[in-house]
Scaffold this motif. Structure first.
Motif, PDB file in Angstrom:
ATOM      1  N   ILE A 333       0.829  -1.203   0.000  1.00 20.36           N
ATOM      2  CA  ILE A 333       0.000   0.000   0.000  1.00 20.36           C
ATOM      3  C   ILE A 333       0.864   1.254   0.000  1.00 20.36           C
ATOM      4  O   ILE A 333       0.638   2.199  -0.752  1.00 20.36           O
ATOM      5  CB  ILE A 333      -0.941   0.014   1.226  1.00 20.36           C
ATOM      6  CG1 ILE A 333      -1.920  -1.167   1.163  1.00 20.36           C
ATOM      7  CG2 ILE A 333      -1.699   1.327   1.316  1.00 20.36           C
ATOM      8  CD1 ILE A 333      -2.768  -1.316   2.402  1.00 20.36           C
ATOM      9  N   LEU A 334       1.888   1.225   0.831  1.00 18.96           N
ATOM     10  CA  LEU A 334       2.678   2.432   1.060  1.00 18.96           C
ATOM     11  C   LEU A 334       3.491   2.841  -0.160  1.00 18.96           C
ATOM     12  O   LEU A 334       3.677   4.038  -0.417  1.00 18.96           O
ATOM     13  CB  LEU A 334       3.610   2.203   2.259  1.00 18.96           C
ATOM     14  CG  LEU A 334       3.942   3.411   3.124  1.00 18.96           C
ATOM     15  CD1 LEU A 334       2.676   4.042   3.673  1.00 18.96           C
ATOM     16  CD2 LEU A 334       4.865   3.016   4.256  1.00 18.96           C
ATOM     17  N   PHE A 335       3.965   1.861  -0.920  1.00 14.95           N
ATOM     18  CA  PHE A 335       4.863   2.177  -2.028  1.00 14.95           C
ATOM     19  C   PHE A 335       4.333   1.709  -3.375  1.00 14.95           C
ATOM     20  O   PHE A 335       5.110   1.427  -4.281  1.00 14.95           O
ATOM     21  CB  PHE A 335       6.239   1.555  -1.773  1.00 14.95           C
ATOM     22  CG  PHE A 335       6.960   2.162  -0.609  1.00 14.95           C
ATOM     23  CD1 PHE A 335       7.651   3.345  -0.740  1.00 14.95           C
ATOM     24  CD2 PHE A 335       6.927   1.550   0.637  1.00 14.95           C
ATOM     25  CE1 PHE A 335       8.319   3.912   0.332  1.00 14.95           C
ATOM     26  CE2 PHE A 335       7.590   2.106   1.716  1.00 14.95           C
ATOM     27  CZ  PHE A 335       8.280   3.292   1.563  1.00 14.95           C
ATOM     28  N   LYS A 336       3.024   1.608  -3.511  1.00 18.80           N
ATOM     29  CA  LYS A 336       2.498   1.138  -4.786  1.00 18.80           C
ATOM     30  C   LYS A 336       2.735   2.173  -5.877  1.00 18.80           C
ATOM     31  O   LYS A 336       2.803   3.381  -5.626  1.00 18.80           O
ATOM     32  CB  LYS A 336       1.012   0.810  -4.666  1.00 18.80           C
ATOM     33  CG  LYS A 336       0.101   1.961  -4.304  1.00 18.80           C
ATOM     34  CD  LYS A 336      -1.326   1.432  -4.120  1.00 18.80           C
ATOM     35  CE  LYS A 336      -2.280   2.532  -3.695  1.00 18.80           C
ATOM     36  NZ  LYS A 336      -3.646   2.011  -3.464  1.00 18.80           N
ATOM     37  N   PHE A 343      -0.011  12.950  -9.693  1.00 15.45           N
ATOM     38  CA  PHE A 343      -0.216  12.967  -8.244  1.00 15.45           C
ATOM     39  C   PHE A 343       1.032  13.349  -7.452  1.00 15.45           C
ATOM     40  O   PHE A 343       0.953  13.510  -6.236  1.00 15.45           O
ATOM     41  CB  PHE A 343      -0.700  11.593  -7.765  1.00 15.45           C
ATOM     42  CG  PHE A 343      -1.960  11.124  -8.431  1.00 15.45           C
ATOM     43  CD1 PHE A 343      -3.165  11.754  -8.184  1.00 15.45           C
ATOM     44  CD2 PHE A 343      -1.940  10.055  -9.316  1.00 15.45           C
ATOM     45  CE1 PHE A 343      -4.331  11.321  -8.797  1.00 15.45           C
ATOM     46  CE2 PHE A 343      -3.096   9.617  -9.934  1.00 15.45           C
ATOM     47  CZ  PHE A 343      -4.298  10.253  -9.678  1.00 15.45           C
ATOM     48  N   GLY A 344       2.177  13.481  -8.129  1.00 15.44           N
ATOM     49  CA  GLY A 344       3.409  13.723  -7.398  1.00 15.44           C
ATOM     50  C   GLY A 344       3.899  12.447  -6.737  1.00 15.44           C
ATOM     51  O   GLY A 344       3.163  11.464  -6.625  1.00 15.44           O
ATOM     52  N   ASP A 345       5.139  12.455  -6.287  1.00 16.92           N
ATOM     53  CA  ASP A 345       5.688  11.288  -5.587  1.00 16.92           C
ATOM     54  C   ASP A 345       5.045  11.169  -4.215  1.00 16.92           C
ATOM     55  O   ASP A 345       4.640  12.170  -3.616  1.00 16.92           O
ATOM     56  CB  ASP A 345       7.196  11.450  -5.448  1.00 16.92           C
ATOM     57  CG  ASP A 345       7.889  10.141  -5.095  1.00 16.92           C
ATOM     58  OD1 ASP A 345       7.207   9.097  -5.049  1.00 16.92           O
ATOM     59  OD2 ASP A 345       9.113  10.165  -4.874  1.00 16.92           O
ATOM     60  N   SER A 346       4.922   9.953  -3.706  1.00 15.08           N
ATOM     61  CA  SER A 346       4.358   9.784  -2.373  1.00 15.08           C
ATOM     62  C   SER A 346       5.280  10.450  -1.352  1.00 15.08           C
ATOM     63  O   SER A 346       6.506  10.463  -1.513  1.00 15.08           O
ATOM     64  CB  SER A 346       4.176   8.305  -2.030  1.00 15.08           C
ATOM     65  OG  SER A 346       5.410   7.691  -1.730  1.00 15.08           O
ATOM     66  N   TYR A 347       4.687  10.981  -0.305  1.00 13.55           N
ATOM     67  CA  TYR A 347       5.467  11.690   0.710  1.00 13.55           C
ATOM     68  C   TYR A 347       6.460  10.757   1.384  1.00 13.55           C
ATOM     69  O   TYR A 347       7.626  11.095   1.571  1.00 13.55           O
ATOM     70  CB  TYR A 347       4.524  12.307   1.747  1.00 13.55           C
ATOM     71  CG  TYR A 347       5.233  13.034   2.857  1.00 13.55           C
ATOM     72  CD1 TYR A 347       5.708  14.328   2.673  1.00 13.55           C
ATOM     73  CD2 TYR A 347       5.435  12.429   4.096  1.00 13.55           C
ATOM     74  CE1 TYR A 347       6.364  15.006   3.696  1.00 13.55           C
ATOM     75  CE2 TYR A 347       6.090  13.099   5.116  1.00 13.55           C
ATOM     76  CZ  TYR A 347       6.552  14.379   4.916  1.00 13.55           C
ATOM     77  OH  TYR A 347       7.207  15.035   5.931  1.00 13.55           O
ATOM     78  N   ILE A 348       6.002   9.549   1.730  1.00 15.49           N
ATOM     79  CA  ILE A 348       6.856   8.614   2.458  1.00 15.49           C
ATOM     80  C   ILE A 348       8.015   8.151   1.588  1.00 15.49           C
ATOM     81  O   ILE A 348       9.134   7.946   2.060  1.00 15.49           O
ATOM     82  CB  ILE A 348       6.043   7.413   2.988  1.00 15.49           C
ATOM     83  CG1 ILE A 348       6.849   6.603   4.009  1.00 15.49           C
ATOM     84  CG2 ILE A 348       5.553   6.544   1.855  1.00 15.49           C
ATOM     85  CD1 ILE A 348       7.016   7.280   5.324  1.00 15.49           C
ATOM     86  N   ASN A 349       7.769   7.989   0.288  1.00 18.60           N
ATOM     87  CA  ASN A 349       8.845   7.560  -0.611  1.00 18.60           C
ATOM     88  C   ASN A 349       9.885   8.663  -0.757  1.00 18.60           C
ATOM     89  O   ASN A 349      11.092   8.412  -0.764  1.00 18.60           O
ATOM     90  CB  ASN A 349       8.284   7.191  -1.982  1.00 18.60           C
ATOM     91  CG  ASN A 349       9.325   6.574  -2.888  1.00 18.60           C
ATOM     92  OD1 ASN A 349       9.916   5.552  -2.557  1.00 18.60           O
ATOM     93  ND2 ASN A 349       9.566   7.187  -4.036  1.00 18.60           N
ATOM     94  N   GLU A 350       9.412   9.880  -0.853  1.00 18.45           N
ATOM     95  CA  GLU A 350      10.320  11.025  -0.965  1.00 18.45           C
ATOM     96  C   GLU A 350      11.163  11.188   0.281  1.00 18.45           C
ATOM     97  O   GLU A 350      12.350  11.519   0.221  1.00 18.45           O
ATOM     98  CB  GLU A 350       9.488  12.287  -1.215  1.00 18.45           C
ATOM     99  CG  GLU A 350      10.282  13.560  -1.388  1.00 18.45           C
ATOM    100  CD  GLU A 350       9.383  14.760  -1.594  1.00 18.45           C
ATOM    101  OE1 GLU A 350       9.472  15.711  -0.801  1.00 18.45           O
ATOM    102  OE2 GLU A 350       8.558  14.739  -2.543  1.00 18.45           O
TER     103      GLU A 350
END
Length: 521
Positions: A333-336, A343-350
């Motif tokens: 879920i977190l890094f799909k 949508f931009g990069d996910s915050y947690i991935n960044e």
């Protein structure tokens, strides 16, 4: 030349046969390498043929073992030197040597792929029991989307707290008392936009809306009359009803739809939520369970991780010392994958690439190996792969773990439960890991948890009543103008943009407007 090659072939033979650890042979080899005279070594081996026979037997035994298991077992000396950290994760050889890591190794992500029922959660629980048996200088946060996966750890972990679904109270619009209100607005807007798959233009609009609400409630002047997500939902609905532009109506409509799912959940429908220092100091299982959707899970994990990251950086808590460990059972879920252009990069991935210095660790578990993107795989220091069944997953593991063809094929031959392949940054070769069995008592009932946690819940409710004024509130005498907010957001993503090109920011029609916004900033 032939004699030199013959000598080196002999040394390689003795090395493969494990004979260079024999003191007498090592002495003769060292003498030959130093003086160039290898005759004493040949004379010794001719007089004692048993050593040559043992070397040949060891080589043949090693080759036979590779047919059954292509992974080399770490020798006791190697295990003691490279794999003997304080946190034990399982057995690595027939000598009962345990693989141990330093807690600070977890400042870099740990990835744990494997099919359903292969032992991923069992492995994580085995590590957690050791962590929770005595107080540590770091805390552990476990957002449990399954709901009741980790509560049975209470039986053996007195330093663990469990928040059941109905005890989770979070107001994401209540600023942390160590942040300025405006700094918090920017933080929340970025996390909420990225983790709820909102259009990139939504972030600047969300900043403007929150600034408007904070101003109306006197937050910038020191008021503690915090709004919540329902208040934000009402303002968005009002804007949507009065907006004529199709472009902005689309943004407002998407934002309204996302907020609807949150305001239906009691956990987010409060005015005073759990203070941030709880996420920094307590070992907590968050039993999310019923009602929590995937985007809520991603938002909550990113929100807590982002707050702790920002706090540590702002307070100089750096130096690759583990301070918070996040247990992520739903890495898929977190890094799909997502369309970054939309949508931009996910915050947690960044943020994950910057977690090491402030000491934010993650153990990421998933049955879908592809959910660990290239960024996460490349920065992981410890990788633990349980049995897989999908060919695509196996090919990813082969490249990420640096496995040979024989080792890759062995992934299909692992026992169904409790054994994994490890690639550890502190050791040169991949190796097998056998996780010891756990005897945990049956799942605790809701009543059992309520009784055990009664004191914690009571203290937490009292803590939630103490509303502190944000420390930097006096530095915000007035709210930021909407165009300045829009430009600030634009520059956060495009920091090297020329002034002449800043009119591309949302809401700007002329260079003069850009100039006024820059002057305010």
């Amino acid at each position: 030349m032939n004699k030199s090659k013959e000598f080196m072939d002999l040394v390689n033979f003795l090395d493969k046969g494990g004979m260079l650890s024999q003191p007498l042979i090592k002495r003769y080899v060292d003498y030959a390498l130093t003086t160039g005279d290898s005759s004493p070594l040949y004379d010794f081996l001719e007089a004692h043929p048993v050593y040559t026979a043992i070397a040949q037997r060891n080589i043949e035994q090693s080759e036979f073992n590779k047919l059954i298991n292509p992974f080399l077992y770490p020798e006791p000396d190697g295990a003691q030197e490279y794999l003997s950290g304080p946190l034990k994760l399982g057995y690595v050889n027939p000598h009962s040597d345990l693989f141990g890591v330093d807690y600070d190794d977890f400042c870099l992500p740990v990835i744990v792929p494997g099919r359903v029922g292969a032992g991923k959660s069992h492995f994580i629980k085995y590590a957690l029991i050791q962590i929770f048996r005595k107080p540590r200088r770091f805390n552990v946060i476990i957002p449990d989307l399954k709901g009741k996966e980790y509560r049975n750890l209470l039986a053996c972990c007195k330093h663990l707290m469990v928040l059941t679904n109905n005890e989770i109270k979070i107001n994401p619009l209540q600023a942390a008392d160590w942040m300025s209100p405006m700094e918090y607005v920017l933080f929340f807007s970025k996390v909420f936009t990225r983790e709820n798959y909102l259009l990139t233009t939504s972030e600047s609009i969300l900043i403007e809306l929150l600034e408007y609400i904070y101003q109306k409630r006197g937050i910038f002047e020191g008021s503690n009359n915090w709004p919540n997500l329902r208040d934000l939902y009402n303002v968005v609905s009002h804007r949507l009803d009065n907006e004529k532009s199709y472009r902005y109506r689309e943004v407002y409509l998407l934002l309204k739809n996302r907020l609807e799912t949150y305001i239906r959940l009691d956990s987010f429908n409060c005015h005073l939520g759990i203070p941030h220092d709880v996420w920094r100091t307590q070992n907590i299982v968050l039993e999310l369970g019923k009602g929590f959707m995937d985007n809520m899970y991603s938002f909550l994990v990113s929100y807590i991780a982002g707050l702790n990251y920002t706090y540590n950086m702002d307070h100089g808590l750096v130096g690759a010392k583990l301070r918070t460990l996040l247990i992520i059972d739903e890495g898929r879920i977190l890094f799909k994958p997502r369309d970054i252009n939309v949508f931009g990069d996910s915050y947690i991935n960044e943020l994950s690439t910057r977690f090491r210095d402030p000491g934010i660790g993650m153990i990421l578990s998933s049955q879908e190996t592809s959910s660990f993107n290239q960024t996460v795989r490349s920065i992981s220091f410890t990788k633990v792969c349980f049995p897989l069944t999908d060919g695509d997953d196996v090919s990813i593991i082969k490249g990420s773990f640096g496995l040979t063809d024989e080792q890759t094929e062995h992934l299909f031959k692992l026992p169904r439960f409790g054994q994994a392949v490890v690639r550890y940054g502190g050791y040169e070769n991949p190796f097998l890991l056998a996780v010891p069995h756990l005897n945990l008592e049956k799942i605790l009932t809701d009543e059992d948890v309520q009784n055990r946690m009664a004191g914690f819940y009571s203290a937490l409710k009292e803590k939630m009543k103490i509303v502190k004024t944000p420390f930097f509130v006096h530095q915000q005498p007035q709210a930021m103008p909407p165009k300045a907010t829009s430009l600030l957001y634009f520059l956060s993503n495009e920091p090297f943009t020329k002034i002449s090109a800043m009119t591309n920011a949302t809401g700007f029609k002329s260079p003069a407007e850009v100039g006024k916004a820059l002057e305010w900033l």
